[in-house]
Structure formats: structure tokens, C-alpha cells
Design a protein around this motif. Structure first.
Motif, mmCIF file in Angstrom:
data_model
loop_
_atom_site.group_PDB
_atom_site.id
_atom_site.type_symbol
_atom_site.label_atom_id
_atom_site.label_comp_id
_atom_site.label_asym_id
_atom_site.label_seq_id
_atom_site.Cartn_x
_atom_site.Cartn_y
_atom_site.Cartn_z
ATOM 1 N N SER A 13 55.499 -112.052 61.136
ATOM 2 C CA SER A 13 54.189 -110.994 61.229
ATOM 3 C C SER A 13 52.551 -111.093 61.152
ATOM 4 O O SER A 13 52.871 -111.822 60.161
ATOM 5 N N ILE A 15 50.098 -110.281 58.883
ATOM 6 C CA ILE A 15 49.736 -109.237 57.651
ATOM 7 C C ILE A 15 48.277 -109.280 57.855
ATOM 8 O O ILE A 15 47.707 -108.148 58.053
ATOM 9 N N ALA A 51 52.671 -111.944 46.688
ATOM 10 C CA ALA A 51 51.873 -111.372 47.438
ATOM 11 C C ALA A 51 50.363 -110.769 46.652
ATOM 12 O O ALA A 51 50.186 -109.468 46.854
ATOM 13 N N GLY A 72 60.199 -110.433 52.988
ATOM 14 C CA GLY A 72 59.905 -108.591 53.341
ATOM 15 C C GLY A 72 58.821 -108.325 52.157
ATOM 16 O O GLY A 72 58.407 -106.821 52.013
ATOM 17 N N GLU A 74 55.457 -107.072 50.777
ATOM 18 C CA GLU A 74 54.134 -107.192 51.003
ATOM 19 C C GLU A 74 53.288 -106.190 50.490
ATOM 20 O O GLU A 74 52.958 -106.406 49.072
ATOM 21 N N ASP A 76 49.833 -105.612 48.162
ATOM 22 C CA ASP A 76 48.745 -104.330 48.135
ATOM 23 C C ASP A 76 47.868 -104.340 49.227
ATOM 24 O O ASP A 76 46.748 -105.437 49.199
ATOM 25 N N GLY A 92 53.723 -112.525 57.262
ATOM 26 C CA GLY A 92 55.365 -112.041 56.703
ATOM 27 C C GLY A 92 56.395 -112.544 57.061
ATOM 28 O O GLY A 92 56.259 -112.704 58.919
#
Length: 112
Positions: A13, A15, A51, A72, A74, A76, A92
Motif C-alpha cells: 500500500s 502510505i 514508522a 501493519g 501505521e 502517525d 506499507g
């Protein structure tokens, strides 16, 4: 292979999109920023489960092609804002770092 081609091939993905047309010249995997700073090279793809904003700083400093955040995790909002401001591509996946590195190796991406 470009970052965009890797996104499609590995089902990653996007991001934060920097330059998806950028050529990937190699790869490095580590969660220790000091190791990345010592061994990753311009144009590399960095695979990590970190991350936070310092990831963006290191990726920008080294002019990396992209960062793949695994498991997974993510980023901020502060990290996303910094990535956008510095043109750093963050990708991601829910896969583990081990799995991603194995798939990259099978595609011919060589390590540092």
C-alpha cells in the motif's frame, strides 16, 4: 525495477507517495537507524517495522527510493506530514520484514 512496479508486484500500500517512478538500486532491512545510516545507500529500498518521524529523516538524508513499513504498523500524522514535506515514499504491508525481504530477493533486489 521502479518503486511503483514493486508496489504492484508485492501488493504494497502507498502510505505517502514521493516518486513512484524512482528506480530501486538495492535494499536494506533493519530497525536500528544507526545501522541504516551506516549501510543503506542512495536509491535503496529500506524495509523496517519502524514508522516514526526519524525514519523519514534518515530516508531523506540518504535519498532512499522508499521505505516499506511492515507488520501493519501505521505512521502517525507527524510522520506522514514529514514524509510529504520531504518527498519520502512510505509503503506499507501486513507481511513481516523477513517475508518482504525474501520476496524482494526473489525479484533480484540485492542487499547493501
Amino acid at each position: 525495477m521502479t518503486v511503483g512496479e514493486m508496489v504492484e508486484t508485492l501488493g504494497l500500500s502507498v502510505i505517502s507517495a514521493g516518486n513512484l517512478e524512482r528506480e530501486v538500486t538495492g535494499g536494506y532491512a533493519s530497525d536500528l537507524l544507526s545501522c541504516v545510516m551506516a549501510r543503506a545507500r542512495t536509491g535503496h529500498l529500506w524495509v523496517t517495522l519502524q514508522a516514526h518521524p526519524n525514519v523519514v529523516a534518515v530516508a531523506s538524508l540518504l535519498d532512499l527510493a522508499a521505505v516499506v513499513v511492515t507488520e501493519g504498523v501505521e505512521p502517525d500524522e507527524q510522520t506522514l506530514d514529514r514524509a510529504a514535506a520531504h518527498g519520502v515514499t512510505l509503503l506499507g504491508t501486513v507481511e513481516t520484514t523477513f517475508t518482504v525481504v525474501g520476496r524482494l530477493s526473489a525479484l533480484g533486489v540485492e542487499g547493501a
